[in-house]
Write a protein that holds these residues in place. Sequence first.
Motif, short mmCIF file in Angstrom:
data_model
loop_
_atom_site.label_atom_id
_atom_site.label_comp_id
_atom_site.label_asym_id
_atom_site.label_seq_id
_atom_site.Cartn_x
_atom_site.Cartn_y
_atom_site.Cartn_z
N LYS A 24 -3.44 16.88 -6.19
CA LYS A 24 -3.96 15.73 -6.93
C LYS A 24 -2.97 14.58 -6.93
O LYS A 24 -1.77 14.77 -6.76
CB LYS A 24 -4.26 16.13 -8.38
CG LYS A 24 -5.32 17.18 -8.49
CD LYS A 24 -5.53 17.60 -9.91
CE LYS A 24 -6.62 18.68 -9.95
NZ LYS A 24 -6.79 19.20 -11.30
N ILE A 25 -3.53 13.40 -7.16
CA ILE A 25 -2.74 12.19 -7.36
C ILE A 25 -3.17 11.60 -8.70
O ILE A 25 -4.37 11.49 -8.98
CB ILE A 25 -3.01 11.16 -6.24
CG1 ILE A 25 -2.60 11.75 -4.89
CG2 ILE A 25 -2.28 9.85 -6.51
CD1 ILE A 25 -3.11 10.96 -3.70
N PHE A 26 -2.21 11.25 -9.53
CA PHE A 26 -2.50 10.67 -10.84
C PHE A 26 -2.22 9.17 -10.78
O PHE A 26 -1.13 8.76 -10.35
CB PHE A 26 -1.65 11.33 -11.91
CG PHE A 26 -1.97 12.79 -12.09
CD1 PHE A 26 -2.93 13.18 -13.02
CD2 PHE A 26 -1.36 13.75 -11.32
CE1 PHE A 26 -3.24 14.52 -13.17
CE2 PHE A 26 -1.67 15.10 -11.47
CZ PHE A 26 -2.61 15.48 -12.40
N MET A 49 0.85 -1.17 0.00
CA MET A 49 0.00 0.00 0.00
C MET A 49 0.89 1.24 0.00
O MET A 49 1.80 1.35 0.81
CB MET A 49 -0.91 0.01 1.23
CG MET A 49 -1.72 1.28 1.34
SD MET A 49 -2.69 1.45 2.84
CE MET A 49 -3.77 0.08 2.70
N LEU A 50 0.59 2.14 -0.90
CA LEU A 50 1.29 3.42 -0.96
C LEU A 50 0.53 4.41 -0.09
O LEU A 50 -0.68 4.54 -0.22
CB LEU A 50 1.34 3.92 -2.40
CG LEU A 50 1.90 5.32 -2.62
CD1 LEU A 50 3.37 5.38 -2.23
CD2 LEU A 50 1.72 5.72 -4.07
N ILE A 51 1.21 5.09 0.81
CA ILE A 51 0.57 6.08 1.68
C ILE A 51 1.14 7.44 1.33
O ILE A 51 2.35 7.64 1.34
CB ILE A 51 0.82 5.74 3.16
CG1 ILE A 51 0.24 4.36 3.47
CG2 ILE A 51 0.23 6.81 4.06
CD1 ILE A 51 0.59 3.83 4.84
N LEU A 52 0.24 8.38 1.01
CA LEU A 52 0.65 9.73 0.60
C LEU A 52 -0.04 10.76 1.47
O LEU A 52 -1.14 10.54 1.97
CB LEU A 52 0.24 9.98 -0.86
CG LEU A 52 0.83 9.04 -1.89
CD1 LEU A 52 0.17 9.29 -3.25
CD2 LEU A 52 2.32 9.24 -1.99
N THR A 53 0.60 11.90 1.61
CA THR A 53 -0.01 13.04 2.28
C THR A 53 -0.27 14.10 1.22
O THR A 53 0.61 14.42 0.43
CB THR A 53 0.94 13.60 3.36
OG1 THR A 53 1.23 12.56 4.28
CG2 THR A 53 0.31 14.77 4.08
#
Length: 68
Positions: free
Chosen positions: A11-13, A1-5
């Motif tokens: 945006k996330i592409f 799992m990728l975790i982003l802030t």
Amino acid sequence: MLILTRRMNEKIFIGDNIVVAVLGIENNRVKLGLDAPKEVSILREEVVAGKNKAANDITGIDKDSQSA
């Protein structure tokens, strides 16, 4: 799992044709906007869980009580 802030309006592409945007943050909730081709299914967790429960009710299978 990728975790982003992400912050508001960031945006996330995903691949070439899916965009996830942070539209709002209020209290303990995040409002997301999802832009994807209409052939891509986007389902909330509770909808998927409800479908699985309904299918289990019909077949008499209880996933949680099954042994591996």
